[in-house]
Scaffold this active site. Sequence first.
Site, PDB file in Angstrom:
ATOM      1  N   CYS A 114       0.830  -1.182  -0.004  1.00 23.96           N
ATOM      2  CA  CYS A 114       0.110  -0.077  -0.058  1.00 23.96           C
ATOM      3  C   CYS A 114       0.881   1.438   0.021  1.00 23.96           C
ATOM      4  O   CYS A 114       0.312   2.162  -0.490  1.00 23.96           O
ATOM      5  CB  CYS A 114      -1.009   0.062   1.161  1.00 23.96           C
ATOM      6  SG  CYS A 114      -2.026  -1.410   1.166  1.00 23.96           S
ATOM      7  N   HIS A 253      -4.086   7.218   3.568  1.00 26.88           N
ATOM      8  CA  HIS A 253      -4.342   5.794   2.976  1.00 26.88           C
ATOM      9  C   HIS A 253      -5.719   5.539   3.232  1.00 26.88           C
ATOM     10  O   HIS A 253      -6.156   5.507   4.527  1.00 26.88           O
ATOM     11  CB  HIS A 253      -3.239   4.839   3.490  1.00 26.88           C
ATOM     12  CG  HIS A 253      -3.245   3.309   2.785  1.00 26.88           C
ATOM     13  ND1 HIS A 253      -3.991   3.077   1.618  1.00 26.88           N
ATOM     14  CD2 HIS A 253      -3.497   2.066   3.574  1.00 26.88           C
ATOM     15  CE1 HIS A 253      -4.122   1.856   1.497  1.00 26.88           C
ATOM     16  NE2 HIS A 253      -3.926   1.299   2.603  1.00 26.88           N
ATOM     17  N   ASN A 283     -10.212  -0.565   0.136  1.00 27.04           N
ATOM     18  CA  ASN A 283      -8.945  -0.306  -0.112  1.00 27.04           C
ATOM     19  C   ASN A 283      -8.218  -0.586  -1.430  1.00 27.04           C
ATOM     20  O   ASN A 283      -8.295  -1.979  -1.413  1.00 27.04           O
ATOM     21  CB  ASN A 283      -8.521  -1.078   1.200  1.00 27.04           C
ATOM     22  CG  ASN A 283      -6.971  -1.026   1.311  1.00 27.04           C
ATOM     23  OD1 ASN A 283      -6.122  -0.657   0.607  1.00 27.04           O
ATOM     24  ND2 ASN A 283      -6.180  -1.583   2.374  1.00 27.04           N
TER      25      ASN A 283
HETATM   26  N1  ACO Z   1     -18.083  -9.951   9.157  1.00 25.13           N
HETATM   27  C1  ACO Z   1     -18.648  -9.999  10.122  1.00 25.13           C
HETATM   28  N2  ACO Z   1     -17.580 -10.552  11.283  1.00 25.13           N
HETATM   29  C2  ACO Z   1     -16.524 -10.437  10.923  1.00 25.13           C
HETATM   30  C3  ACO Z   1     -16.011 -10.015   9.628  1.00 25.13           C
HETATM   31  C4  ACO Z   1     -16.812  -9.693   8.636  1.00 25.13           C
HETATM   32  N3  ACO Z   1     -16.467  -9.493   7.531  1.00 25.13           N
HETATM   33  N4  ACO Z   1     -14.344  -9.953   9.623  1.00 25.13           N
HETATM   34  C5  ACO Z   1     -14.227 -10.284  10.788  1.00 25.13           C
HETATM   35  N5  ACO Z   1     -15.367 -10.658  11.443  1.00 25.13           N
HETATM   36  C6  ACO Z   1     -15.564 -11.103  13.162  1.00 25.13           C
HETATM   37  C7  ACO Z   1     -14.243 -11.552  13.609  1.00 25.13           C
HETATM   38  O1  ACO Z   1     -14.188 -12.902  13.343  1.00 25.13           O
HETATM   39  C8  ACO Z   1     -14.469 -11.613  15.006  1.00 25.13           C
HETATM   40  O2  ACO Z   1     -15.175 -12.496  15.610  1.00 25.13           O
HETATM   41  P1  ACO Z   1     -14.795 -13.056  16.990  1.00 25.13           P
HETATM   42  O3  ACO Z   1     -14.799 -11.975  18.173  1.00 25.13           O
HETATM   43  O4  ACO Z   1     -16.052 -13.884  17.236  1.00 25.13           O
HETATM   44  O5  ACO Z   1     -13.391 -13.678  16.941  1.00 25.13           O
HETATM   45  C9  ACO Z   1     -14.919 -10.088  15.022  1.00 25.13           C
HETATM   46  O6  ACO Z   1     -15.579  -9.771  14.033  1.00 25.13           O
HETATM   47  C10 ACO Z   1     -14.199  -8.812  15.731  1.00 25.13           C
HETATM   48  O7  ACO Z   1     -12.877  -9.096  14.763  1.00 25.13           O
HETATM   49  P2  ACO Z   1     -11.732  -7.955  14.890  1.00 25.13           P
HETATM   50  O8  ACO Z   1     -10.664  -8.202  14.001  1.00 25.13           O
HETATM   51  O9  ACO Z   1     -11.464  -7.694  16.510  1.00 25.13           O
HETATM   52  O10 ACO Z   1     -12.432  -6.803  14.133  1.00 25.13           O
HETATM   53  P3  ACO Z   1     -11.893  -5.304  14.149  1.00 25.13           P
HETATM   54  O11 ACO Z   1     -12.742  -4.219  14.945  1.00 25.13           O
HETATM   55  O12 ACO Z   1     -10.489  -5.375  14.402  1.00 25.13           O
HETATM   56  O13 ACO Z   1     -12.141  -4.829  12.584  1.00 25.13           O
HETATM   57  C11 ACO Z   1     -10.795  -4.966  10.598  1.00 25.13           C
HETATM   58  C12 ACO Z   1     -11.506  -5.935  11.663  1.00 25.13           C
HETATM   59  C13 ACO Z   1     -11.761  -4.085  10.014  1.00 25.13           C
HETATM   60  C14 ACO Z   1     -10.102  -5.852   9.740  1.00 25.13           C
HETATM   61  C15 ACO Z   1      -9.737  -4.021  11.276  1.00 25.13           C
HETATM   62  O14 ACO Z   1      -8.990  -4.671  12.143  1.00 25.13           O
HETATM   63  C16 ACO Z   1      -8.915  -3.486  10.283  1.00 25.13           C
HETATM   64  O15 ACO Z   1      -9.192  -2.666   9.630  1.00 25.13           O
HETATM   65  N6  ACO Z   1      -7.289  -3.640  10.406  1.00 25.13           N
HETATM   66  C17 ACO Z   1      -6.677  -2.861   9.363  1.00 25.13           C
HETATM   67  C18 ACO Z   1      -6.762  -3.763   8.127  1.00 25.13           C
HETATM   68  C19 ACO Z   1      -6.128  -3.039   7.096  1.00 25.13           C
HETATM   69  O16 ACO Z   1      -6.144  -1.798   6.930  1.00 25.13           O
HETATM   70  N7  ACO Z   1      -5.534  -4.027   6.220  1.00 25.13           N
HETATM   71  C20 ACO Z   1      -4.761  -3.322   4.854  1.00 25.13           C
HETATM   72  C21 ACO Z   1      -3.534  -2.480   5.284  1.00 25.13           C
HETATM   73  S1  ACO Z   1      -2.220  -2.442   4.416  1.00 25.13           S
HETATM   74  C22 ACO Z   1      -2.952  -2.382   3.019  1.00 25.13           C
HETATM   75  O17 ACO Z   1      -3.790  -1.627   2.609  1.00 25.13           O
HETATM   76  C23 ACO Z   1      -2.494  -3.761   1.883  1.00 25.13           C
END
Ligand code: ACO
Length: 326
Positions: A114, A253, A283
């Site tokens: 990214c 970003h 993204n």
């Molecule tokens: N729908 C429903 N539930 C989901 C989904 C979904 N699509 N995805 C995950 N969950 C669940 C998980 O399984 C978890 O369940 P559990 O508590 O029973 O285990 C629950 O939701 C919470 O998961 P978390 O990972 O704690 O959720 P969080 O609030 O952290 O949000 C997210 C997840 C959106 C991925 C966040 O962590 C995030 O944005 N992280 C950064 C990701 C990113 O930016 N990646 C790219 C960066 S670099 C680049 O751009 C290539």
Amino acid sequence: MLPHNCILGTGYAVPPRILTNAELENMVDTTDQWIVERSGIRQRHIAEPGSALSDLATAAARRALDAADTSAEQIDLIIIGTVTGDMKFPSMACLVQEKLGAVNAAAFDLSAACSGFLFGLNIADSLMQTNGYQRVLVIAAEMLSSMVNWQDRNTCVLFGDGAGAVVLGPASDQRGLLSSYIKSDGSHHRLLYNPGGSQHPPSHENVDSQLSTINMEGREVFRHAIVSMTDALHEALKRADLTPDDLDLLIPHQANIRIIEGIGKRFKIDPAKVYVNVDRFGNTSAATIPIALNEALANGRIKPGDTVGLVTFGAGLTWSSCIVQF
Ligand code: ACO
């Protein structure tokens, strides 16, 4: 002091097909509400399987060339930030060179996930200062849909496809790229990676084991994103001898609205000065910043004289920033 380089024109292109959260609800165990609350994403553009990302990159580049009133023959260098080029080799930059007819250019790809666009801007700026290049195309193009595991709800809801491009040239005054910064920390590479490569070449077994799709520890990536983007923006501001108050617009970003808002809050930047389009594009990895930059110039959010902060992070881990005065 050498004159700054400036952005002479921008362009972007996305595939026409829009994938909504409602459609994703039928593909994996997720809801529109979860995706919007956790990421801010409502829809993303997705390329048709088998289409060439170089076509999208070329379309973005043509728009940037038109906006910069520059011909393809004038381009001395093409850099493309991408991790999803059409082929393993040659570079997508060479494919785009041919499609554009940029016969006088050198061309190469850059792998910084990214951060690919801002790494590209930094390197283009340096090569212009040392090699005397007059016109450089920096492109970022990604088709992450080609490496997403569409059964993995943790990742498949987040990404979209797209391409953005800018043409750089020497500035006639003190405006332009005022500062830039690039940084990496390979010790956290396992937080976000795609293992498909020479260690795990394509085979039925490897493909069946999802060894060519994205793996991500979302929560940890989120935490590192805030820390690294804070470092990056702080460093670019310091190098330009500016404070957050001097920014007319911040383009972070576009990975997650909560990361975007978190960065704005840390620097006490008025939310009205923070650009957001993650809701419409998801993204698009390296392409998020040039797409947002193009929109912000087209819709008047950036005016002549404005000072704009660009800041990103990505797999590697990598992070980067740039301050540009228009
Ligand atoms: N729908 C429903 N539930 C989901 C989904 C979904 N699509 N995805 C995950 N969950 C669940 C998980 O399984 C978890 O369940 P559990 O508590 O029973 O285990 C629950 O939701 C919470 O998961 P978390 O990972 O704690 O959720 P969080 O609030 O952290 O949000 C997210 C997840 C959106 C991925 C966040 O962590 C995030 O944005 N992280 C950064 C990701 C990113 O930016 N990646 C790219 C960066 S670099 C680049 O751009 C290539």
